[in-house]
Design a protein around this motif. Structure first.
Motif, PDB file in Angstrom:
ATOM      1  N   PHE A  43     -24.782  88.631  -9.990  1.00 59.77           N
ATOM      2  CA  PHE A  43     -26.090  89.013  -9.469  1.00 59.77           C
ATOM      3  C   PHE A  43     -26.898  89.884 -10.433  1.00 59.77           C
ATOM      4  O   PHE A  43     -28.034  90.246 -10.133  1.00 59.77           O
ATOM      5  CB  PHE A  43     -25.937  89.744  -8.129  1.00 59.77           C
ATOM      6  N   LYS A  44     -26.341  90.220 -11.571  1.00 59.06           N
ATOM      7  CA  LYS A  44     -27.133  90.974 -12.549  1.00 59.06           C
ATOM      8  C   LYS A  44     -27.820  90.050 -13.548  1.00 59.06           C
ATOM      9  O   LYS A  44     -28.627  90.499 -14.350  1.00 59.06           O
ATOM     10  CB  LYS A  44     -26.264  91.982 -13.291  1.00 59.06           C
ATOM     11  N   TYR A  45     -27.515  88.768 -13.500  1.00 60.31           N
ATOM     12  CA  TYR A  45     -28.093  87.814 -14.448  1.00 60.31           C
ATOM     13  C   TYR A  45     -29.321  87.131 -13.855  1.00 60.31           C
ATOM     14  O   TYR A  45     -29.257  86.566 -12.750  1.00 60.31           O
ATOM     15  CB  TYR A  45     -27.053  86.772 -14.845  1.00 60.31           C
ATOM     16  N   LEU A  46     -30.426  87.163 -14.581  1.00 59.18           N
ATOM     17  CA  LEU A  46     -31.662  86.553 -14.101  1.00 59.18           C
ATOM     18  C   LEU A  46     -31.479  85.063 -13.842  1.00 59.18           C
ATOM     19  O   LEU A  46     -32.029  84.525 -12.886  1.00 59.18           O
ATOM     20  CB  LEU A  46     -32.791  86.762 -15.114  1.00 59.18           C
ATOM     21  N   THR A  47     -30.693  84.409 -14.693  1.00 58.03           N
ATOM     22  CA  THR A  47     -30.493  82.972 -14.521  1.00 58.03           C
ATOM     23  C   THR A  47     -29.797  82.655 -13.199  1.00 58.03           C
ATOM     24  O   THR A  47     -30.110  81.649 -12.555  1.00 58.03           O
ATOM     25  CB  THR A  47     -29.675  82.405 -15.684  1.00 58.03           C
ATOM     26  N   PHE A  48     -28.876  83.507 -12.788  1.00 53.57           N
ATOM     27  CA  PHE A  48     -28.200  83.289 -11.506  1.00 53.57           C
ATOM     28  C   PHE A  48     -29.138  83.581 -10.344  1.00 53.57           C
ATOM     29  O   PHE A  48     -29.169  82.831  -9.354  1.00 53.57           O
ATOM     30  CB  PHE A  48     -26.953  84.163 -11.402  1.00 53.57           C
ATOM     31  N   LEU A  49     -29.907  84.665 -10.446  1.00 50.86           N
ATOM     32  CA  LEU A  49     -30.872  84.987  -9.397  1.00 50.86           C
ATOM     33  C   LEU A  49     -31.915  83.888  -9.267  1.00 50.86           C
ATOM     34  O   LEU A  49     -32.334  83.521  -8.162  1.00 50.86           O
ATOM     35  CB  LEU A  49     -31.542  86.327  -9.696  1.00 50.86           C
ATOM     36  N   ASP A  50     -32.345  83.337 -10.414  1.00 47.65           N
ATOM     37  CA  ASP A  50     -33.297  82.228 -10.371  1.00 47.65           C
ATOM     38  C   ASP A  50     -32.670  80.993  -9.743  1.00 47.65           C
ATOM     39  O   ASP A  50     -33.342  80.259  -9.006  1.00 47.65           O
ATOM     40  CB  ASP A  50     -33.796  81.903 -11.777  1.00 47.65           C
ATOM     41  N   PHE A 169     -36.214  96.999 -13.271  1.00 50.58           N
ATOM     42  CA  PHE A 169     -35.550  98.203 -12.757  1.00 50.58           C
ATOM     43  C   PHE A 169     -34.048  97.978 -12.637  1.00 50.58           C
ATOM     44  O   PHE A 169     -33.242  98.846 -12.985  1.00 50.58           O
ATOM     45  CB  PHE A 169     -36.134  98.586 -11.396  1.00 50.58           C
ATOM     46  N   TRP A 170     -33.664  96.813 -12.179  1.00 51.04           N
ATOM     47  CA  TRP A 170     -32.261  96.480 -11.962  1.00 51.04           C
ATOM     48  C   TRP A 170     -31.473  96.508 -13.279  1.00 51.04           C
ATOM     49  O   TRP A 170     -30.408  97.113 -13.365  1.00 51.04           O
ATOM     50  CB  TRP A 170     -32.176  95.133 -11.282  1.00 51.04           C
ATOM     51  N   ILE A 171     -31.994  95.887 -14.335  1.00 53.55           N
ATOM     52  CA  ILE A 171     -31.243  95.845 -15.589  1.00 53.55           C
ATOM     53  C   ILE A 171     -31.240  97.214 -16.280  1.00 53.55           C
ATOM     54  O   ILE A 171     -30.273  97.551 -16.965  1.00 53.55           O
ATOM     55  CB  ILE A 171     -31.772  94.747 -16.539  1.00 53.55           C
ATOM     56  N   CYS A 172     -32.305  97.991 -16.101  1.00 50.33           N
ATOM     57  CA  CYS A 172     -32.320  99.351 -16.660  1.00 50.33           C
ATOM     58  C   CYS A 172     -31.329 100.244 -15.911  1.00 50.33           C
ATOM     59  O   CYS A 172     -30.675 101.109 -16.512  1.00 50.33           O
ATOM     60  CB  CYS A 172     -33.725  99.934 -16.595  1.00 50.33           C
ATOM     61  N   TYR A 173     -31.223 100.031 -14.622  1.00 47.97           N
ATOM     62  CA  TYR A 173     -30.246 100.769 -13.811  1.00 47.97           C
ATOM     63  C   TYR A 173     -28.829 100.465 -14.297  1.00 47.97           C
ATOM     64  O   TYR A 173     -27.991 101.369 -14.464  1.00 47.97           O
ATOM     65  CB  TYR A 173     -30.404 100.382 -12.345  1.00 47.97           C
ATOM     66  N   ILE A 174     -28.548  99.191 -14.541  1.00 47.17           N
ATOM     67  CA  ILE A 174     -27.235  98.778 -15.028  1.00 47.17           C
ATOM     68  C   ILE A 174     -26.961  99.393 -16.398  1.00 47.17           C
ATOM     69  O   ILE A 174     -25.861  99.879 -16.673  1.00 47.17           O
ATOM     70  CB  ILE A 174     -27.149  97.239 -15.108  1.00 47.17           C
ATOM     71  N   ALA A 175     -27.982  99.385 -17.261  1.00 45.56           N
ATOM     72  CA  ALA A 175     -27.807  99.936 -18.605  1.00 45.56           C
ATOM     73  C   ALA A 175     -27.543 101.443 -18.559  1.00 45.56           C
ATOM     74  O   ALA A 175     -26.707 101.964 -19.307  1.00 45.56           O
ATOM     75  CB  ALA A 175     -29.049  99.652 -19.446  1.00 45.56           C
ATOM     76  N   TYR A 176     -28.233 102.142 -17.667  1.00 51.47           N
ATOM     77  CA  TYR A 176     -28.102 103.600 -17.601  1.00 51.47           C
ATOM     78  C   TYR A 176     -26.774 104.025 -16.974  1.00 51.47           C
ATOM     79  O   TYR A 176     -26.066 104.875 -17.508  1.00 51.47           O
ATOM     80  CB  TYR A 176     -29.268 104.189 -16.794  1.00 51.47           C
ATOM     81  N   PHE A 177     -26.432 103.417 -15.845  1.00 51.87           N
ATOM     82  CA  PHE A 177     -25.233 103.850 -15.123  1.00 51.87           C
ATOM     83  C   PHE A 177     -23.974 103.081 -15.538  1.00 51.87           C
ATOM     84  O   PHE A 177     -22.863 103.579 -15.369  1.00 51.87           O
ATOM     85  CB  PHE A 177     -25.440 103.699 -13.610  1.00 51.87           C
ATOM     86  N   GLY A 178     -24.161 101.891 -16.064  1.00 52.91           N
ATOM     87  CA  GLY A 178     -22.999 101.100 -16.460  1.00 52.91           C
ATOM     88  C   GLY A 178     -22.752 101.077 -17.947  1.00 52.91           C
ATOM     89  O   GLY A 178     -21.684 100.650 -18.401  1.00 52.91           O
ATOM     90  N   GLY A 179     -23.750 101.499 -18.716  1.00 49.76           N
ATOM     91  CA  GLY A 179     -23.571 101.557 -20.155  1.00 49.76           C
ATOM     92  C   GLY A 179     -23.569 100.206 -20.839  1.00 49.76           C
ATOM     93  O   GLY A 179     -22.997 100.065 -21.929  1.00 49.76           O
ATOM     94  N   LEU A 180     -24.187  99.213 -20.228  1.00 54.92           N
ATOM     95  CA  LEU A 180     -24.231  97.893 -20.859  1.00 54.92           C
ATOM     96  C   LEU A 180     -25.566  97.216 -20.558  1.00 54.92           C
ATOM     97  O   LEU A 180     -26.158  97.414 -19.495  1.00 54.92           O
ATOM     98  CB  LEU A 180     -23.080  97.016 -20.373  1.00 54.92           C
ATOM     99  N   TRP A 181     -26.024  96.437 -21.523  1.00 59.33           N
ATOM    100  CA  TRP A 181     -27.205  95.622 -21.319  1.00 59.33           C
ATOM    101  C   TRP A 181     -26.775  94.229 -20.892  1.00 59.33           C
ATOM    102  O   TRP A 181     -25.813  93.681 -21.423  1.00 59.33           O
ATOM    103  CB  TRP A 181     -28.050  95.544 -22.587  1.00 59.33           C
ATOM    104  N   VAL A 182     -27.478  93.677 -19.921  1.00 64.90           N
ATOM    105  CA  VAL A 182     -27.101  92.391 -19.338  1.00 64.90           C
ATOM    106  C   VAL A 182     -27.056  91.293 -20.393  1.00 64.90           C
ATOM    107  O   VAL A 182     -26.158  90.456 -20.410  1.00 64.90           O
ATOM    108  CB  VAL A 182     -28.069  92.015 -18.206  1.00 64.90           C
ATOM    109  N   TYR A 183     -28.048  91.308 -21.301  1.00 68.19           N
ATOM    110  CA  TYR A 183     -28.111  90.294 -22.359  1.00 68.19           C
ATOM    111  C   TYR A 183     -28.030  90.963 -23.727  1.00 68.19           C
ATOM    112  O   TYR A 183     -28.664  92.013 -23.950  1.00 68.19           O
ATOM    113  CB  TYR A 183     -29.397  89.481 -22.246  1.00 68.19           C
TER     114      TYR A 183
END
Length: 233
Positions: A43-50, A169-183
């Motif tokens: 659910f963090k991947y735009l392609t899956f959400l699309d 907002f979702w991917i920035c949240y993941i990057a900040y709290f999870g320490g990884l960029w989705v792509y």
């Protein structure tokens, strides 16, 4: 109900169902395992959400083919048809083109930025095309086969702008709290470059909304009945 239209809608819908059902997971111990399971899995991947969006839309099309309407005048349209038209013109068409064009554009430049070659070892090619090719093919077929009623003015852009900022907002949240960029492509830029890149990605979405309406008008002509009907409401 037009049989050919129903077959096309059901075929695309079934393709997305297969893609969603096939829950591909990275091999245990691989470099992708931790990133995949962190913060929501697929659910963090735009392609899956699309893919969820496209699947839901074509499922709605199937329902409208069976129980809705294909009226040209807005007052004669069923609720299913109205919602189908709104969803397609404001979100499904621009998002479908955006996902396909951005993915294959970056892939052609340097696939390691978006879909590293090591993914080929466990990520099936057919699923890759369901997620990244079918969205563009599906929406282009739809715009040529079905006459939709389009929103006018600024309000036609509001859904795609809202969706864009929600995902940002979702991917920035993941990057900040999870320490990884989705792509991986986001790791290439510094903060300034990343901000410019994010801002620049909004404009293709807005353009695709207009492009969908332009193609529709070219194929089906101006929506004179719809315009007259809206003015009387």
């Amino acid at each position: 109900m037009e049989v050919l239209l129903f077959i096309v809608h059901f075929g695309v819908f079934f393709g997305y169902i297969c893609g969603l059902y096939y829950d591909v997971k990275p091999p245990k111990g691989s470099e992708y395992e931790v990133a995949y399971w962190a913060f929501g899995g697929r659910f963090k991947y735009l392609t899956f959400l699309d893919m969820l969006l496209q699947c839901g839309y074509f499922g709605l099309c199937v329902a409208n083919d069976l129980f809705g309407s294909e009226a040209k005048i807005q007052k004669q349209q069923s609720a299913l048809q109205k919602y189908r038209d709104w969803l397609f013109t404001t979100l499904v068409f621009p998002m479908g083109l955006f996902v396909s064009i951005i993915f294959w554009g970056l892939y052609s430049i340097d696939r390691e930025l978006i879909f590293p070659a090591t993914l080929d070892l466990w990520f099936p090619a057919w699923l890759n095309h369901v997620m990244h090719t079918l969205p563009a093919i599906g929406v282009l077929i739809e715009v040529f086969m079905v006459q939709h009623t389009y929103e006018t003015g600024v309000k036609r852009f509001k859904p795609i702008v809202a969706a864009y900022f929600m995902y940002l907002f979702w991917i920035c949240y993941i990057a900040y709290f999870g320490g990884l960029w989705v792509y991986p492509v986001f790791e290439v830029f510094d903060v300034t470059g990343r901000t410019i890149f994010f801002a620049a990605l909004l404009f293709p979405n807005l353009f695709f909304v207009l492009l969908g309406q332009k193609i529709h008008t070219t194929v089906w002509g101006a929506d004179e009945e719809g315009k007259k009907d809206r003015k009387t409401e």
